[in-house]
Scaffold this motif. Structure first.
Motif, PDB file in Angstrom:
ATOM      1  N   ILE A 119       0.868  -1.098   0.166  1.00 61.32           N
ATOM      2  CA  ILE A 119       0.105   0.070   0.097  1.00 61.32           C
ATOM      3  C   ILE A 119       0.722   1.197  -0.003  1.00 61.32           C
ATOM      4  CG2 ILE A 119      -0.335   0.727   2.252  1.00 61.32           C
ATOM      5  CD1 ILE A 119      -3.294   0.693   1.639  1.00 61.32           C
ATOM      6  N   THR A 120       2.426   1.325   0.633  1.00 63.85           N
ATOM      7  CA  THR A 120       2.802   2.215   0.499  1.00 63.85           C
ATOM      8  C   THR A 120       3.494   2.839  -1.161  1.00 63.85           C
ATOM      9  OG1 THR A 120       4.874   1.223   1.516  1.00 63.85           O
ATOM     10  CG2 THR A 120       3.542   2.312   3.281  1.00 63.85           C
ATOM     11  N   GLY A 121       3.786   1.685  -1.849  1.00 61.95           N
ATOM     12  CA  GLY A 121       4.007   2.152  -3.401  1.00 61.95           C
ATOM     13  C   GLY A 121       3.211   2.781  -4.021  1.00 61.95           C
ATOM     14  N   GLN A 122       3.607   3.608  -5.368  1.00 65.50           N
ATOM     15  CA  GLN A 122       3.538   3.727  -6.354  1.00 65.50           C
ATOM     16  C   GLN A 122       1.797   2.952  -6.781  1.00 65.50           C
ATOM     17  OE1 GLN A 122       4.706   4.989 -10.677  1.00 65.50           O
ATOM     18  NE2 GLN A 122       3.570   3.242 -11.026  1.00 65.50           N
ATOM     19  N   ASP A 123       1.533   2.131  -6.935  1.00 65.37           N
ATOM     20  CA  ASP A 123       0.033   1.696  -7.239  1.00 65.37           C
ATOM     21  C   ASP A 123      -0.726   1.316  -5.628  1.00 65.37           C
ATOM     22  OD1 ASP A 123       1.572   1.244  -9.854  1.00 65.37           O
ATOM     23  OD2 ASP A 123       0.994  -1.358  -9.872  1.00 65.37           O
ATOM     24  N   GLY A 124      -0.317   0.793  -5.124  1.00 66.94           N
ATOM     25  CA  GLY A 124      -1.317   1.008  -3.795  1.00 66.94           C
ATOM     26  C   GLY A 124      -1.477   2.183  -2.970  1.00 66.94           C
ATOM     27  N   ILE A 157       1.838  -2.303   6.230  1.00 68.19           N
ATOM     28  CA  ILE A 157       3.287  -1.471   5.791  1.00 68.19           C
ATOM     29  C   ILE A 157       4.189  -2.652   6.776  1.00 68.19           C
ATOM     30  CG2 ILE A 157       1.998   0.206   5.437  1.00 68.19           C
ATOM     31  CD1 ILE A 157       2.867   0.999   8.306  1.00 68.19           C
ATOM     32  N   ARG A 158       5.247  -2.339   6.292  1.00 65.52           N
ATOM     33  CA  ARG A 158       6.778  -2.563   6.621  1.00 65.52           C
ATOM     34  C   ARG A 158       7.221  -1.890   8.418  1.00 65.52           C
ATOM     35  NH1 ARG A 158      11.149  -4.788   2.391  1.00 65.52           N
ATOM     36  NH2 ARG A 158      10.571  -2.058   1.008  1.00 65.52           N
ATOM     37  N   ARG A 159       7.533  -2.550   9.068  1.00 70.85           N
ATOM     38  CA  ARG A 159       8.074  -1.362   9.995  1.00 70.85           C
ATOM     39  C   ARG A 159       9.169  -1.194   9.243  1.00 70.85           C
ATOM     40  NH1 ARG A 159      12.957  -0.299  12.910  1.00 70.85           N
ATOM     41  NH2 ARG A 159      12.165   1.207  13.716  1.00 70.85           N
ATOM     42  N   GLN A 167       9.073  -7.120  -3.807  1.00 73.39           N
ATOM     43  CA  GLN A 167      10.335  -5.885  -4.053  1.00 73.39           C
ATOM     44  C   GLN A 167      10.234  -5.722  -6.054  1.00 73.39           C
ATOM     45  OE1 GLN A 167      13.334  -5.204  -4.923  1.00 73.39           O
ATOM     46  NE2 GLN A 167      13.936  -7.014  -6.087  1.00 73.39           N
ATOM     47  N   SER A 168      10.438  -4.329  -6.008  1.00 72.59           N
ATOM     48  CA  SER A 168       9.954  -4.759  -7.633  1.00 72.59           C
ATOM     49  C   SER A 168      10.930  -4.075  -8.393  1.00 72.59           C
ATOM     50  CB  SER A 168       8.297  -3.849  -7.392  1.00 72.59           C
ATOM     51  OG  SER A 168       9.443  -2.296  -6.682  1.00 72.59           O
ATOM     52  N   HIS A 169      12.746  -3.992  -7.730  1.00 70.48           N
ATOM     53  CA  HIS A 169      13.259  -3.805  -8.953  1.00 70.48           C
ATOM     54  C   HIS A 169      14.407  -4.587  -9.663  1.00 70.48           C
ATOM     55  CE1 HIS A 169      16.892  -0.723 -10.099  1.00 70.48           C
ATOM     56  NE2 HIS A 169      15.472  -0.275  -9.902  1.00 70.48           N
ATOM     57  N   PRO A 217      15.997 -13.379 -11.746  1.00 70.64           N
ATOM     58  CA  PRO A 217      14.851 -13.178 -10.647  1.00 70.64           C
ATOM     59  C   PRO A 217      13.773 -12.513 -10.463  1.00 70.64           C
ATOM     60  CG  PRO A 217      17.117 -12.426 -10.041  1.00 70.64           C
ATOM     61  CD  PRO A 217      17.411 -12.247 -11.469  1.00 70.64           C
ATOM     62  N   TYR A 218      13.619 -11.269 -10.202  1.00 71.34           N
ATOM     63  CA  TYR A 218      12.028 -10.895 -10.087  1.00 71.34           C
ATOM     64  C   TYR A 218      11.172 -11.367 -11.222  1.00 71.34           C
ATOM     65  CZ  TYR A 218       8.219  -6.671 -10.738  1.00 71.34           C
ATOM     66  OH  TYR A 218       7.637  -5.954 -10.595  1.00 71.34           O
ATOM     67  N   GLY A 219      12.100 -11.477 -12.819  1.00 67.94           N
ATOM     68  CA  GLY A 219      10.808 -12.392 -14.001  1.00 67.94           C
ATOM     69  C   GLY A 219      10.265 -13.163 -13.630  1.00 67.94           C
ATOM     70  N   ALA A 227      10.946 -14.700  -9.992  1.00 69.64           N
ATOM     71  CA  ALA A 227       9.571 -14.525  -9.119  1.00 69.64           C
ATOM     72  C   ALA A 227       7.811 -14.404  -9.806  1.00 69.64           C
ATOM     73  CB  ALA A 227      10.119 -13.675  -8.235  1.00 69.64           C
ATOM     74  N   LYS A 228       8.468 -13.317 -10.141  1.00 69.15           N
ATOM     75  CA  LYS A 228       6.699 -12.996 -10.669  1.00 69.15           C
ATOM     76  C   LYS A 228       6.186 -14.199 -11.901  1.00 69.15           C
ATOM     77  CE  LYS A 228       6.242  -8.669  -8.951  1.00 69.15           C
ATOM     78  NZ  LYS A 228       5.159  -8.845  -7.762  1.00 69.15           N
ATOM     79  N   LEU A 229       6.574 -15.299 -12.913  1.00 73.90           N
ATOM     80  CA  LEU A 229       6.389 -15.980 -12.888  1.00 73.90           C
ATOM     81  C   LEU A 229       5.610 -16.353 -12.437  1.00 73.90           C
ATOM     82  CD1 LEU A 229       5.286 -17.072 -16.155  1.00 73.90           C
ATOM     83  CD2 LEU A 229       7.749 -18.360 -16.196  1.00 73.90           C
TER      84      LEU A 229
END
Ligand code: NAP
Ligand code: GDD
Length: 342
Positions: free
Chosen positions: A9-14, A32-34, A87-89, A152-154, A156-158
């Motif tokens: 929720i703290t991100g751009q889309d959230g 949210i994360r501490r 982890q979106s980067h 690794p991101y792609g 994980a998303k797959l």
């Protein structure tokens, strides 16, 4: 009143999705994360709004901590979960592959398992990504294009994408994937290339001499405007059945073209010279460097071309992007200038 739980929720889309869901009459709960410093800048206007006291709530949790997810879900009993946390980067995922797989793939699995064992009626939206198409060579990518992720991101998303399909088909759960192509906004994080370019060029317009260092300026992206895309997420969840949808603009632009469009809008004069790592944009009047190439921003493998075909979304859920690339650049630049003048 319907209840939505939004991870990330703290991100751009959230932040944009929360605004939309509140408008649609939802009570919105976010995880949210501490953090040792404030990480709620994009949603403070909602959290601090007294009128939203009974409509917007935050809970500590983490996708790595199944117990925290389970506690929040059993406490708030959501009708729908939008799983945007990640982890979106892409570049960072090469440095943190294990962490990225844990959050972006196993985190999704945790949520699906909680839904399966507590209440299979909870609808589930998964923030999938065009990065799953990876090394494909198709002119446009849609829901049936081969998925050959290269980061690794792609990967994980797959994995998450396939888990969502599996839970849908095996357990009859309402789980859908939104396969979103790049979408940007003034709220985009500063390490993503569009925001990085605009922040630097606006600083230059205000007198800074700091040059812009970039990596692969020849990769091509399909860039849209984030508020359009959260509307698509919502529509996916209102569809009569769970399914997977590409959201994109079906237009393309290289990083170099994006830089040129931004410089044109700002009235910065430039000339490109050199080739390869020596390529740079200079000021034609004094020869000062405006943009240069830095090896450190290259990735082990870069997805070189993305161009999404959103026909299925148009036909089934009536979604199409409203904001064209030049308009997006204008919005981002204007907001960057406004924030500098505040
Ligand atoms: P973003 O701005 O980077 O936001 C990511 C969110 O995830 C942040 O709220 C972050 O919290 C949270 N998060 C990260 N790790 C977490 C963890 N372990 N537990 C709980 N929360 C965690 O990303 P975005 O651009 O809004 O994108 C939203 C989602 O869509 C992501 O899943 C992304 O991968 C996906 N996606 C984005 C695009 C795009 O172009 N924007 C395209 C396709 C897919 P902190 O604020 O504490 O860091
Ligand atoms: N970040 C960054 N920084 N990227 C650069 C730079 C730089 O200095 N120089 C060139 N690039 C190139 C990258 O190599 C990539 O080809 C392109 O710019 C876009 O990079 P990002 O803005 O980091 O986005 P991304 O495409 O890797 O990933 C974004 O879009 C995905 C959807 O396709 C993220 O939002 C992902 O979370 C999302 O899934």
């Amino acid at each position: 009143m319907k209840i939505a739980l939004v991870t990330g929720i703290t991100g751009q889309d959230g932040s944009y999705l929360s605004e939309l869901l509140i408008k649609k009459g939802y009570k919105v709960h976010g995880i949210i994360r501490r953090s040792s410093s404030f990480n709620t800048g994009r949603i403070d206007h909602l959290f601090n709004n007294k009128k939203l006291k009974n409509k917007f709530f935050l809970h500590y949790g983490d996708l790595l901590d199944g117990q925290s997810l389970s506690n929040v879900i059993s406490k708030i009993k959501p009708n729908v979960i939008y799983n945007l946390a990640a982890q979106s980067h892409v570049s960072v995922s090469y440095e943190l592959p294990e962490y990225t797989l844990n959050v972006d793939a196993i985190g999704t699995l945790k949520l699906l398992e909680i839904i399966k064992s507590t209440n299979k009626k909870i609808k589930f939206y998964q923030a999938s990504s065009s990065e799953i198409f990876g090394k494909n060579t198709y002119k446009t990518q849609n829901e049936i294009t081969p998925m050959i992720p290269s980061s690794p991101y792609g990967i994980a998303k797959l994995c998450s994408y396939l888990l969502v399909k599996m839970y849908r088909e095996s357990y009859g759960m309402f789980c859908s994937n939104g396969i979103l192509f790049n979408h940007e906004s003034p709220r985009r994080g500063g390490t993503f290339v569009t925001k990085k370019i605009i922040q630097n060029l606006v600083r230059r317009k205000h007198g800074s001499k700091e040059f812009l260092s970039l990596g692969n300026i020849y990769s091509i992206r399909d860039w849209g405007y984030a508020p359009d895309y959260v509307e698509g997420m919502y529509k996916i969840m209102q569809y009569k059945k769970p399914d997977d949808f590409v959201l994109s603009t079906n237009t393309t632009c290289s990083i170099k073209e994006f830089v040129n469009l931004s410089m044109n809008y700002l009235g910065i004069k430039y000339k490109w010279i050199g080739k390869g790592f020596k390529e740079k944009a200079i000021c034609p009047e004094n020869g000062n460097t405006i943009v240069k190439i830095d090896k450190k921003y290259f990735r082990p493998i870069d997805v070189s071309y993305l161009n999404g075909d959103y026909k299925k979304a148009l036909k089934a859920i009536g979604w199409k992007p409203k904001t064209k690339l030049k308009e997006l650049i204008k919005i981002m630049i204007k907001e960057e200038i406004n924030s500098k003048n505040k």
